[in-house]
Design a protein around this motif. Structure first.
Motif, PDB file in Angstrom:
ATOM      1  N   GLN A   1       0.830  -1.205   0.000  1.00 39.00           N
ATOM      2  CA  GLN A   1       0.000   0.000   0.000  1.00 39.00           C
ATOM      3  C   GLN A   1       0.867   1.258   0.000  1.00 39.00           C
ATOM      4  N   LEU A   2       0.416   2.280  -0.723  1.00 40.32           N
ATOM      5  CA  LEU A   2       1.055   3.582  -0.696  1.00 40.32           C
ATOM      6  C   LEU A   2       0.484   4.359   0.483  1.00 40.32           C
TER       7      LEU A   2
ATOM      8  N   ARG B   1       1.064   7.850   3.412  1.00 41.53           N
ATOM      9  CA  ARG B   1       1.718   9.122   3.692  1.00 41.53           C
ATOM     10  C   ARG B   1       1.572   9.418   5.178  1.00 41.53           C
TER      11      ARG B   1
ATOM     12  N   TYR C   1       5.983  10.248   1.701  1.00 38.99           N
ATOM     13  CA  TYR C   1       5.251   9.144   1.083  1.00 38.99           C
ATOM     14  C   TYR C   1       6.126   7.899   1.062  1.00 38.99           C
TER      15      TYR C   1
ATOM     16  N   ILE D   1       5.948   3.176   0.596  1.00 41.66           N
ATOM     17  CA  ILE D   1       5.240   1.931   0.279  1.00 41.66           C
ATOM     18  C   ILE D   1       5.483   0.956   1.415  1.00 41.66           C
TER      19      ILE D   1
ATOM     20  N   GLU E   1      -1.686   7.521   6.766  1.00 45.53           N
ATOM     21  CA  GLU E   1      -2.878   7.577   5.947  1.00 45.53           C
ATOM     22  C   GLU E   1      -2.645   6.763   4.674  1.00 45.53           C
ATOM     23  N   VAL E   2      -3.526   5.822   4.378  1.00 48.42           N
ATOM     24  CA  VAL E   2      -3.403   4.992   3.180  1.00 48.42           C
ATOM     25  C   VAL E   2      -3.899   5.797   1.980  1.00 48.42           C
ATOM     26  N   ILE E   3      -3.076   5.860   0.930  1.00 44.59           N
ATOM     27  CA  ILE E   3      -3.434   6.599  -0.283  1.00 44.59           C
ATOM     28  C   ILE E   3      -4.188   5.709  -1.268  1.00 44.59           C
ATOM     29  N   ASN E   4      -3.781   4.465  -1.431  1.00 44.88           N
ATOM     30  CA  ASN E   4      -4.498   3.563  -2.344  1.00 44.88           C
ATOM     31  C   ASN E   4      -4.855   2.276  -1.665  1.00 44.88           C
TER      32      ASN E   4
END
Length: 74
Positions: free
Chosen positions: A6-7, A9, A35, A37, A71-74
């Protein structure tokens, strides 16, 4: 729930701060994010540490889920 790949930030600093006239509270505004992974997630039920690859400066780091607001971006 955080997963490998997961990406994410997280906030590392703020560009500005503001204070309220009626109290001694100061809060950060305009956050600066890093940011990365997720490469590994803690295996116990508490899952307090995530191993992450920070993509903009190409380094590994450990994020503590108690202190670092991820915070998960995707």
């Amino acid at each position: 729930m955080l997963k490998k790949g997961q990406l994410v930030r997280w906030v590392v600093d703020y560009r500005a701060f503001e204070a309220y006239d009626d109290s001694n509270i100061v809060r950060g505004i305009d956050p600066i994010y890093k940011y990365g992974i997720i490469m590994e997630v803690g295996s116990d039920n508490q899952c307090v540490v995530v191993c992450c690859y920070e993509k903009d400066i190409s380094r590994w780091l450990m994020l503590n889920l108690i202190h670092d607001n991820i915070e998960v971006i995707n």
